[in-house]
Design an enzyme around this catalytic site. Structure first.
Site, PDB file in Angstrom:
ATOM      1  N   GLY A 185       0.846  -1.185   0.000  1.00 44.49           N
ATOM      2  CA  GLY A 185       0.000   0.000   0.000  1.00 44.49           C
ATOM      3  C   GLY A 185       0.877   1.229   0.000  1.00 44.49           C
ATOM      4  O   GLY A 185       2.083   1.156   0.259  1.00 44.49           O
ATOM      5  N   LYS A 191      -0.698  -0.809   5.836  1.00 40.83           N
ATOM      6  CA  LYS A 191      -0.233  -2.164   5.504  1.00 40.83           C
ATOM      7  C   LYS A 191       0.457  -2.844   6.681  1.00 40.83           C
ATOM      8  O   LYS A 191       0.282  -4.050   6.907  1.00 40.83           O
ATOM      9  CB  LYS A 191       0.690  -2.126   4.294  1.00 40.83           C
ATOM     10  N   ASP A 260       4.823  -6.918   5.235  1.00 41.10           N
ATOM     11  CA  ASP A 260       4.158  -5.641   4.923  1.00 41.10           C
ATOM     12  C   ASP A 260       4.781  -4.969   3.697  1.00 41.10           C
ATOM     13  O   ASP A 260       4.618  -3.769   3.494  1.00 41.10           O
ATOM     14  CB  ASP A 260       4.172  -4.706   6.137  1.00 41.10           C
TER      15      ASP A 260
END
Length: 378
Positions: A185, A191, A260
């Protein structure tokens, strides 16, 4: 970064369709308070402290990021939605549903409306017997005794009869069929928070980008032209090293890996930040590295509009991020979307989280999990 805590709730019902009431309440807890990790058997027990019909009781183990006070407010809302009407200055009474907070890890809370651990739990077999089913590694923080010891010493002689097995809602989202999920993201999209929540709820190894350790990042935001190339090269080297290490040395105690970031973000950011000649050199090095990297079983991109991103960035308060212009965020977002269109062999899920708050609203988090599960089932 631990986001969530383990909460034990005790549920009871002795009016109407007791089994349906308990099942409905478990679903509400899952949707509004936190992921329900485990559920005890359903027990029938006599009413405690007053004369009435027998109760159905159970205990549930919940992962929740909410405070004890907020959990209490959400419980009251669930009970009200299910039709329970609490009366002032009335003692024990028959009820459609009753939910009590029994414990929140090793917390001790004493206030006018809240007492944790529940002050009567050690005296109530209908609390301890279901709680034993949860197989907790938990010790009462005041009495310093395990649940099994508390049950063995309990003076409550009432019968507690197991009558049914209950369904755990979390099994409807089975993420452990995959080995590696990457959550991406834009800056401020959430995220890292989402990856951490999924890691805690589904026993995944969490891999977080080490951006805070990059000495070029604060310099880059002050002078992008000067520090863009060393920043992107240092990020690329660190991401490659971290993912190569973490994905090759899989944790035997974890079911899968959730990260992430995906290393391809290096190319996306580099294309926005580097001059044309710098980018050509960078891409040559990147292509060599990218061929060696394992690809995620699922790539999740969290889309969020620019206004919301800027608000999130301001809220989290990192000084070196405060001057990020909207145009830069829009270029990064377009870079992600362009990349996604080209990845025909990558299992991609784009989720628009512009109107979501999956930290404060459990319903939004459940919606995301449902979309992930639907994508995996395709």
């Amino acid at each position: 970064m631990k986001i969530q805590q383990k909460v034990v709730l005790s549920l009871g019902s002795n009016q109407g369709n007791r089994l349906e009431n308990i099942d409905t309440c478990i679903q509400f807890i899952h949707q509004k308070i936190g992921i329900v990790l485990r559920v005890s058997k359903l027990y029938e027990t006599p009413s405690w402290g007053f004369e009435s019909d027998a109760f159905y009781n159970c205990a549930v183990l919940v992962h929740s990021s909410f405070s004890a006070e907020k959990i209490l407010r959400k419980i009251a809302s669930i009970e009200k939605e299910m039709g329970r009407i609490r009366k002032k200055d009335v003692g024990y009474e028959a009820r459609i549903i009753d939910v009590d907070i029994i414990s929140i890890e090793d917390q001790i809370v004493e206030s006018e409306y809240l007492h944790i651990p529940h002050p009567q739990m050690q005296n109530r077999k209908f609390v301890l017997q279901p709680m034993l089913d949860l197989k907790l590694e938990w010790q009462h923080p005041v009495l310093l005794k395990s649940v099994s010891n508390l049950l063995a010493e309990c003076n409550d002689a009432s019968q507690c009869l197991a009558v049914a097995e209950l369904t755990v809602p979390v099994i409807n989202c089975n993420l452990n069929k995959i080995n590696y999920i990457a959550i991406e993201g834009n800056i401020g999209a959430g995220k890292t928070t989402l990856a951490a929540k999924i890691s805690e709820d589904f026993n995944a190894k969490l891999v977080l980008e080490r951006f805070a350790d990059n000495p070029f990042l604060p310099k880059f935001y002050k002078d992008q032209n000067r520090y863009a190339f060393p920043l992107e090269m240092s990020f690329l080297a660190d991401r490659y090293q971290q993912l190569a290490d973490d994905l090759s040395q899989f944790d035997l105690f974890a079911d899968f890996v959730v990260a992430d970031y995906h290393i391809f973000k290096s190319l996306i950011f580099a294309k926005v930040t580097l001059q044309e000649d710098e980018f050509r050199l960078y891409k040559t090095l990147f292509d060599i590295i990218y061929k060696e990297m394992p690809k995620p079983d699922l790539y999740v991109y969290l889309y969020q509009n620019t206004d919301r991103l800027l608000k999130n960035i301001k809220k989290r308060g990192r000084s070196y991020e405060q001057e990020i212009p909207a145009e830069y965020l829009e270029k990064i977002n377009q870079g992600y979307l362009d990349y996604i269109k080209t990845q025909l062999d990558l299992n991609v899920l784009v989720i628009d989280v512009s109107d979501f708050d999956f930290v404060k609203r459990q319903e939004d988090y459940i919606t995301i999990l449902q979309q992930v599960q639907e994508k995996l089932d395709c």
